[in-house]
Write an enzyme that holds these catalytic residues in place. Structure first.
Site, PDB file in Angstrom:
ATOM      1  N   ASP A  67      40.468  35.681  33.180  1.00 35.73           N
ATOM      2  CA  ASP A  67      39.356  36.478  32.672  1.00 35.73           C
ATOM      3  C   ASP A  67      38.927  36.063  31.268  1.00 35.73           C
ATOM      4  O   ASP A  67      39.620  35.291  30.593  1.00 35.73           O
ATOM      5  CB  ASP A  67      39.731  37.980  32.693  1.00 35.73           C
ATOM      6  CG  ASP A  67      41.135  38.245  32.159  1.00 35.73           C
ATOM      7  OD1 ASP A  67      41.665  37.391  31.418  1.00 35.73           O
ATOM      8  OD2 ASP A  67      41.703  39.304  32.486  1.00 35.73           O
ATOM      9  N   GLU A 143      40.182  46.845  36.921  1.00 29.70           N
ATOM     10  CA  GLU A 143      40.579  48.188  36.502  1.00 29.70           C
ATOM     11  C   GLU A 143      40.728  49.100  37.728  1.00 29.70           C
ATOM     12  O   GLU A 143      40.243  48.762  38.819  1.00 29.70           O
ATOM     13  CB  GLU A 143      39.494  48.761  35.577  1.00 29.70           C
ATOM     14  CG  GLU A 143      39.302  47.987  34.280  1.00 29.70           C
ATOM     15  CD  GLU A 143      40.363  48.292  33.227  1.00 29.70           C
ATOM     16  OE1 GLU A 143      41.518  48.587  33.584  1.00 29.70           O
ATOM     17  OE2 GLU A 143      40.016  48.230  32.025  1.00 29.70           O
TER      18      GLU A 143
END
Ligand code: GLP
Length: 260
Positions: A67, A143
């Site tokens: 990421d 998430e």
């Protein structure tokens, strides 16, 4: 899942470094999925030390990081590009041309996400995916409630993740709100994965990942679907597991089982 419980952080890191070293020595052309975060820093140090002392070479490897924050250019001091340079790349012989991170400063982050997924495919997929875990059970920046079928895309960070990462920035306000992250399905497509968690702050997320229901509420629980997932823990991170006795029976002291 292969659950390896080591006595302390240092032993956990050395155990994880053994697994990475074995993969890279066995296949010098390995495609590595790399992770960031505080947990990974001692692992990169251990690997750099093995490069210096034992000649462990990364020259033939290709890497893809999980990421990058949206809005941060590669030379931003808090970018994951800089983290990787400082923590790992500059200390080993990996070819910079074969290291990849999502382009956080791309004019079109959506297109950049799709391109990243294509690049991973063109490299033949990831042989070994390294992972940390967020206190809320995130992997990469997937998430809670992230689709378990997701591929590389833009994600909005939770306030708790921004608070956890605030220490690297000037203030909470300056802590990025968005990131490009490989998806849960991208991670599951790796041929092997290795998640490392140390410290008591991770104990709840670790228990949910290993023994909780398979649920997008804990994205790391998706690793229950991975055929070759190894979880390396220190005792503190393992402290909320219910089946510790079983894990210790299969892998005494976190070592290989009799059938490995
Ligand atoms: C970040 C990263 C994750 C990492 C997590 C835990 O949000 N995107 O890849 O696993 O934080 O970080 P730490 O190891 O610092 O607890």
């Amino acid at each position: 899942m292969k659950v390896l419980i080591l006595p302390d952080e240092q032993a956990a890191i050395q155990r994880a470094a053994d697994i990475v070293a074995r993969t890279v020595s066995g296949n010098p052309g390995s495609v590595l999925g790399l992770a960031t975060g505080g947990t990974m820093l001692p692992l990169y140090e251990a690997l750099a030390q093995r490069h210096r002392d034992d000649g462990l070479s990364f020259a033939g490897t290709t890497s893809f990081n999980l990421d990058e924050y949206i809005g941060l250019a590669p030379d931003h001091p808090c970018s994951y590009h800089q983290y990787m340079q400082k923590a790992f790349f500059r200390h080993v012989d990996i070819d910079p041309a074969r290291t990849h991170l999502p382009k956080g400063d791309a004019a079109d982050p959506r297109a950049a996400s799709e391109d990243y997924e294509t690049l991973i495919e063109q490299a033949g997929g990831i042989d070994l995916q390294l992972l940390g875990i967020g206190r809320n059970g995130h992997i990469g920046f997937n998430e809670p409630t992230a689709s378990l079928g997701s591929r590389t895309r833009i994600k909005t960070l939770t306030t708790s993740t921004r608070r956890a990462n605030q220490k690297y920035f000037e203030s909470f306000e300056e802590t990025p709100r968005y990131a490009i992250t490989t998806g849960v399905a991208t991670i599951l497509a790796s041929r092997k994965c290795l998640l490392i968690a140390t410290g008591a702050a991770k104990a709840r997320a670790v228990a949910d990942m290993i023994e909780g229901p398979l649920s997008a509420a804990c994205p790391a629980s998706a690793l229950q679907l991975h055929a070759r997932a190894t979880i390396v823990l220190d005792k503190a991170a393992a402290s909320e597991l219910a089946l510790t006795e079983y894990y210790e029976t299969v892998h005494p002291g976190g070592q290989d089982s009799v059938f490995d």
